[in-house]
Design an enzyme around this catalytic site. Structure first.
Site, PDB file in Angstrom:
ATOM      1  N   HIS A   1      -2.464 -36.838  -4.108  1.00  0.00           N
ATOM      2  CA  HIS A   1      -3.427 -37.321  -3.112  1.00  0.00           C
ATOM      3  C   HIS A   1      -4.792 -36.650  -3.247  1.00  0.00           C
ATOM      4  O   HIS A   1      -5.368 -36.155  -2.276  1.00  0.00           O
ATOM      5  CB  HIS A   1      -2.869 -37.139  -1.699  1.00  0.00           C
TER       6      HIS A   1
ATOM      7  N   LEU B   1       1.889   2.049  14.213  1.00  0.00           N
ATOM      8  CA  LEU B   1       0.451   2.078  13.941  1.00  0.00           C
ATOM      9  C   LEU B   1       0.076   1.130  12.811  1.00  0.00           C
ATOM     10  O   LEU B   1       0.842   0.948  11.860  1.00  0.00           O
ATOM     11  CB  LEU B   1       0.014   3.503  13.578  1.00  0.00           C
TER      12      LEU B   1
ATOM     13  N   ARG C   1      -3.144 -40.981  -6.100  1.00  0.00           N
ATOM     14  CA  ARG C   1      -2.354 -41.912  -5.305  1.00  0.00           C
ATOM     15  C   ARG C   1      -2.412 -43.350  -5.831  1.00  0.00           C
ATOM     16  O   ARG C   1      -1.369 -44.019  -5.887  1.00  0.00           O
ATOM     17  CB  ARG C   1      -2.814 -41.863  -3.851  1.00  0.00           C
TER      18      ARG C   1
ATOM     19  N   HIS D   1       0.828  -1.220   0.000  1.00  0.00           N
ATOM     20  CA  HIS D   1       0.000   0.000   0.000  1.00  0.00           C
ATOM     21  C   HIS D   1       0.856   1.261   0.000  1.00  0.00           C
ATOM     22  O   HIS D   1       0.362   2.345  -0.278  1.00  0.00           O
ATOM     23  CB  HIS D   1      -0.983  -0.004   1.173  1.00  0.00           C
TER      24      HIS D   1
ATOM     25  N   SER E   1       5.946 -38.700  -0.850  1.00  0.00           N
ATOM     26  CA  SER E   1       4.558 -39.014  -1.196  1.00  0.00           C
ATOM     27  C   SER E   1       4.204 -38.457  -2.570  1.00  0.00           C
ATOM     28  O   SER E   1       3.503 -39.090  -3.343  1.00  0.00           O
ATOM     29  CB  SER E   1       3.593 -38.406  -0.174  1.00  0.00           C
TER      30      SER E   1
ATOM     31  N   GLU F   1       3.229 -24.211   3.979  1.00  0.00           N
ATOM     32  CA  GLU F   1       2.807 -24.184   2.580  1.00  0.00           C
ATOM     33  C   GLU F   1       2.659 -22.775   2.018  1.00  0.00           C
ATOM     34  O   GLU F   1       2.851 -22.575   0.817  1.00  0.00           O
ATOM     35  CB  GLU F   1       1.501 -24.965   2.399  1.00  0.00           C
TER      36      GLU F   1
ATOM     37  N   ASP G   1       5.092  -3.124  10.273  1.00  0.00           N
ATOM     38  CA  ASP G   1       5.088  -3.807  11.568  1.00  0.00           C
ATOM     39  C   ASP G   1       3.750  -4.502  11.800  1.00  0.00           C
ATOM     40  O   ASP G   1       3.692  -5.636  12.278  1.00  0.00           O
ATOM     41  CB  ASP G   1       5.446  -2.862  12.726  1.00  0.00           C
ATOM     42  N   GLY G   2       2.664  -3.851  11.397  1.00  0.00           N
ATOM     43  CA  GLY G   2       1.355  -4.504  11.507  1.00  0.00           C
ATOM     44  C   GLY G   2       1.344  -5.789  10.704  1.00  0.00           C
ATOM     45  O   GLY G   2       0.873  -6.843  11.171  1.00  0.00           O
TER      46      GLY G   2
HETATM   47  C1  TPP Z   1      -3.717  -9.781   4.397  1.00  0.00           C
HETATM   48  C2  TPP Z   1      -4.204  -8.368   4.541  1.00  0.00           C
HETATM   49  N1  TPP Z   1      -5.002  -8.037   5.579  1.00  0.00           N
HETATM   50  C3  TPP Z   1      -5.446  -6.776   5.702  1.00  0.00           C
HETATM   51  C4  TPP Z   1      -5.132  -5.814   4.784  1.00  0.00           C
HETATM   52  C5  TPP Z   1      -5.689  -4.394   4.897  1.00  0.00           C
HETATM   53  N2  TPP Z   1      -4.622  -3.447   5.330  1.00  0.00           N
HETATM   54  C6  TPP Z   1      -3.906  -2.746   4.458  1.00  0.00           C
HETATM   55  S1  TPP Z   1      -2.712  -1.811   5.181  1.00  0.00           S
HETATM   56  C7  TPP Z   1      -3.153  -2.367   6.724  1.00  0.00           C
HETATM   57  C8  TPP Z   1      -2.390  -1.896   7.931  1.00  0.00           C
HETATM   58  C9  TPP Z   1      -0.940  -2.208   7.743  1.00  0.00           C
HETATM   59  O1  TPP Z   1      -0.209  -1.807   8.851  1.00  0.00           O
HETATM   60  P1  TPP Z   1       1.374  -1.871   8.800  1.00  0.00           P
HETATM   61  O2  TPP Z   1       1.821  -3.192   8.268  1.00  0.00           O
HETATM   62  O3  TPP Z   1       1.864  -1.480  10.128  1.00  0.00           O
HETATM   63  O4  TPP Z   1       1.746  -0.812   7.680  1.00  0.00           O
HETATM   64  P2  TPP Z   1       1.808   0.770   7.783  1.00  0.00           P
HETATM   65  O5  TPP Z   1       0.799   1.276   6.805  1.00  0.00           O
HETATM   66  O6  TPP Z   1       1.484   1.160   9.190  1.00  0.00           O
HETATM   67  O7  TPP Z   1       3.175   1.126   7.407  1.00  0.00           O
HETATM   68  C10 TPP Z   1      -4.226  -3.245   6.634  1.00  0.00           C
HETATM   69  C11 TPP Z   1      -4.884  -3.878   7.803  1.00  0.00           C
HETATM   70  C12 TPP Z   1      -4.293  -6.209   3.708  1.00  0.00           C
HETATM   71  N3  TPP Z   1      -3.946  -5.343   2.754  1.00  0.00           N
HETATM   72  N4  TPP Z   1      -3.829  -7.463   3.627  1.00  0.00           N
HETATM   73  C1  NAG Z   2       8.838 -41.209   3.725  1.00  0.00           C
HETATM   74  O1  NAG Z   2      10.141 -41.417   4.212  1.00  0.00           O
HETATM   75  C2  NAG Z   2      10.218 -41.692   5.592  1.00  0.00           C
HETATM   76  C3  NAG Z   2      11.677 -41.736   5.962  1.00  0.00           C
HETATM   77  O2  NAG Z   2      12.376 -42.622   5.141  1.00  0.00           O
HETATM   78  C4  NAG Z   2       9.483 -42.978   5.889  1.00  0.00           C
HETATM   79  O3  NAG Z   2       9.538 -43.261   7.278  1.00  0.00           O
HETATM   80  C5  NAG Z   2       8.052 -42.817   5.453  1.00  0.00           C
HETATM   81  O4  NAG Z   2       7.331 -43.996   5.635  1.00  0.00           O
HETATM   82  C6  NAG Z   2       7.975 -42.420   3.985  1.00  0.00           C
HETATM   83  N1  NAG Z   2       6.617 -42.115   3.668  1.00  0.00           N
HETATM   84  C7  NAG Z   2       6.025 -42.567   2.562  1.00  0.00           C
HETATM   85  C8  NAG Z   2       4.617 -42.146   2.369  1.00  0.00           C
HETATM   86  O5  NAG Z   2       6.594 -43.251   1.747  1.00  0.00           O
END
Ligand code: TPP
Ligand code: NAG
Ligand code: NAG
Ligand code: NAG
Length: 606
Positions: A402, A168, A460, A58, A331, A352, A136-137
């Site tokens: 899977h 802030l 699978r 932003h 897997s 993830e 920071d937020g």
């Molecule tokens: C995942 C997510 N949640 C909420 C928002 C909405 N949003 C945009 S800026 C903001 C505040 C951000 O604060 P900070 O990270 O401290 O940035 P600053 O503007 O204070 O520098 C929020 C809640 C967003 N853009 N993304």
């Molecule tokens: C994956 O590898 C680990 C370590 O060798 C083993 O214990 C586990 O059974 C394996 N998992 C699969 C789904 O093959």
């Protein structure tokens, strides 16, 4: 040192967009862009240039202003900010030639930056550095801490993370406000060289960035104590100014800022260190399987396994193909790439969101061709990253294993039943759903050469090879796998359900009912022409069957493709939360097995 703050961010920008979020990072941006970073204005995405990711997207206006000040485009263009015909949008996107990734959904930039830094250190082995600036937020996002963990584990000393601790957030102060010591301890505990600085002190900042560049073995975190709305009279450090134009305060604020400017500019990239042009050339075009599919008809192979085989083959053919996984490599079979070289595999552990962000970062500037894998179900928790990947014009390949109830005993928590819907919603995405080992290998090869998000859904259970080795596959081209001139119903399946459809068709044949079977190969784009033609040839009767929930899956995709035709479509899908059990039992119990298909055919042909 000359005071190098640039306040060109430009008077107008104070009237629009997020002025206070920009003001807290004015000195940081000045030092980065006009002292610390090495880049070419003539080629903003040069392979050897330092990378900069503005995670708090932003604050886009100040980023645009920095590039304008650097000379990339006229300062006057900044006046087009947020206009419909301008690429200077509310948050950065790669529509702009100096932006690698879209940001603005907070908490994602650091994963991307970590991916870039990983590539710089371990694949490119080049001198460029990566900088990521967060709010920071924003740092309350769990994905930030996933990325910090990844960066320190891999000793990404070419990465510098900057926290703009302006106390802030949007609607109230951040939880930690200016408690700099808590930030320092946390980052130190996460393995960073953690430096608390006065974020408005140019000299302190240049020293900190220098220390970051000479610190080996760990990344650096610059924790900058700043004030939101810095130098805006009666606005600085006050609540209720997030994302607001200054309105009738603008003129006085501009006058005040002008009086503070010591160097009217334009600023030179000076004393900028010379760019070290040591990023190697890459060629990621025309990637091929190193050898063609090699299976016997009827041989039983799981597509997840042929995914691993194909990944290895394209990795042998092109050194920029890499695999990333979140501790499921044995897997998903992504671990097979290690046979080519252990270096080509990046373990991202069980995180993830970061896994996906790192892959998006790794793909930037065409440095690598990432294949990122985990269970299809677990990509759902990175949907926001995937969605942002589309905005980022990313070329990441996602392999989700899977899928569906056919995984069996592990039960519903491990079953991907929403993934087709999720990836179908991604603009420009290609959704592959191969039904045997031969088509799976070709899906991987096509995916490596296809722009945009690609998703390959793998299964699978081991299923029979149905295509000869030399079969040619194309995106958006279905294959009719069983056909006669007497067909009265069209069966559409994919993966395990294609085999159920084939088995149903064989049984039906014995009672004189002839069913045609169609393999979509790609669910998106879908082969509308083949669906229309075959549906018509089968008397307008269609049965779809999928190991997925009905919403957004194959049935709905087929229905959309046939919407303007005089056809009747029955959709077989998993319609309730499934449970543990043997795969063959679950497939029948949840209505997607051969018996259910036979029942549906009897109803539709009655
Ligand atoms: C995942 C997510 N949640 C909420 C928002 C909405 N949003 C945009 S800026 C903001 C505040 C951000 O604060 P900070 O990270 O401290 O940035 P600053 O503007 O204070 O520098 C929020 C809640 C967003 N853009 N993304
Ligand atoms: C994956 O590898 C680990 C370590 O060798 C083993 O214990 C586990 O059974 C394996 N998992 C699969 C789904 O093959
Ligand atoms: C890149 O590699 C492909 C496949 O080997 C080749 O066909 C192509 O000519 C190469 N392109 C360049 C620019 O070298
Ligand atoms: C595929 O190739 C292998 C090895 O060349 C061969 O043994 C096999 O019979 C082929 N399969 C088909 C279906 O043509």
């Amino acid at each position: 040192m000359a005071k190098i703050i640039f306040y060109n961010f430009n008077y107008l920008l104070l009237v629009l967009s997020h002025p206070t979020s920009c003001a807290s990072i004015a000195e940081l941006m000045s030092v980065l862009f006009f002292h610390t970073m090495r880049y070419k204005v003539s080629a903003p995405k040069d392979a050897s240039s330092d990378r900069f990711v503005l995670s708090k997207g932003h604050a886009a206006p100040i980023l645009y202003a920095a590039w304008a000040e650097a000379g990339l485009f006229p300062v006057a263009d900044l006046q087009n900010l947020r206009k419909i015909d301008s690429d200077l949008e509310g948050h950065p996107t790669p529509r702009l030639n100096f932006i690698d990734v879209g940001t603005g959904s907070l908490g994602q930039g650091l994963s991307v930056a970590a991916g870039m830094a990983y590539v710089g250190k371990y694949f490119d082995k080049a001198s460029y550095r990566t900088y990521c600036l967060l709010g920071d937020g924003e740092s309350a996002e769990g994905s930030v801490w996933e990325a910090l963990h990844f960066a320190s584990y891999y000793k990404l000393d070419n990465l510098c993370v900057i926290f703009d601790v302006n106390r802030l957030g949007q609607s109230e102060p951040t939880s930690l406000q200016h408690d700099m010591e808590v930030y320092r301890k946390r980052l130190d505990a996460f393995g960073f060289n953690a430096l608390v600085v006065d974020g408005h002190d140019v000299e302190e900042l240049t020293k900190a960035f220098h220390e970051a560049s000479v610190t080996k073995g760990k990344p650096t975190a610059i924790i900058a104590k700043t004030f939101k709305g810095r130098n805006f009279p009666k606005v600085e450090d006050e609540e209720n100014w997030h994302g607001k134009p200054l309105g009738d305060k603008a003129d006085a604020t501009i006058e005040h800022l002008k009086s503070l400017i010591k160097n009217a500019g334009p600023l030179q990239l000076h004393p900028q260190k010379p760019l070290v042009e040591d990023a190697p050339a890459t060629n990621i075009s025309n990637i091929q399987l190193s050898s063609p599919p090699n299976y016997k008809l009827g041989q039983k192979v799981a597509t997840r396994e042929s995914y691993g085989v194909a990944l290895t083959k394209i990795a042998e053919n092109n050194k920029h193909v890499i695999a990333l996984d979140g501790d499921t490599k044995n897997s998903t079979y992504s671990e097979k790439i290690k046979k080519v070289s252990t270096d080509r595999y990046v373990e991202c552990f069980i995180a993830e969101q970061n896994l996906v962000g790192v892959a998006i970062g790794a793909a930037c500037r065409g440095r690598t061709v990432p294949f990122v894998s985990t269970f299809a179900a677990f990509f759902t928790r990175a949907f926001d990253q995937i969605r942002m990947g589309a905005i980022s014009q990313t070329n990441v390949n996602f392999a989700g294993s899977h899928c569906g109830v056919s995984i069996g005993e592990d039960g519903p928590s491990q079953m991907g039943l929403e993934d087709i819907a999720m990836f179908r919603t991604i603009p420009g995405a290609t959704v592959f759903y191969p039904s045997d080992a031969v088509s799976c290998e070709r899906a991987i090869e096509l995916s490596a050469n296809t722009k945009g998000v690609c998703f390959i859904r793998t299964s699978r259970p081991a299923t029979a090879v149905i295509y000869p080795n030399e079969t040619v596959f194309q995106i958006g081209k279905a294959h009719v796998v069983k056909k006669s001139s007497k067909d009265t119903v069209l069966l559409v399946g994919a993966g395990v359900t294609l085999h159920e459809a084939l088995s149903a068709a064989e049984t039906l044949e014995k009672s004189g009912v002839h069913a045609r079977v169609l393999d979509l190969f790609t669910v998106k784009p879908i082969d509308q022409a083949a669906l229309v033609q075959n549906a018509k040839e089968c008397g307008g009767r269609v049965v779809t069957v999928e190991d997925h929930y009905p919403e957004g899956g194959i049935g709905e995709a087929v229905l959309t493709a046939l919407a303007e035709e005089a056809v009747k479509v029955k959709v077989l899908a998993v319609r309730e939360v499934p449970r543990s059990g043997p795969p063959t039992v679950l497939i029948e119990k949840f209505g997607i097995g051969a018996n259910s298909i036979i029942g549906a055919v009897k109803e539709i042909t009655a």
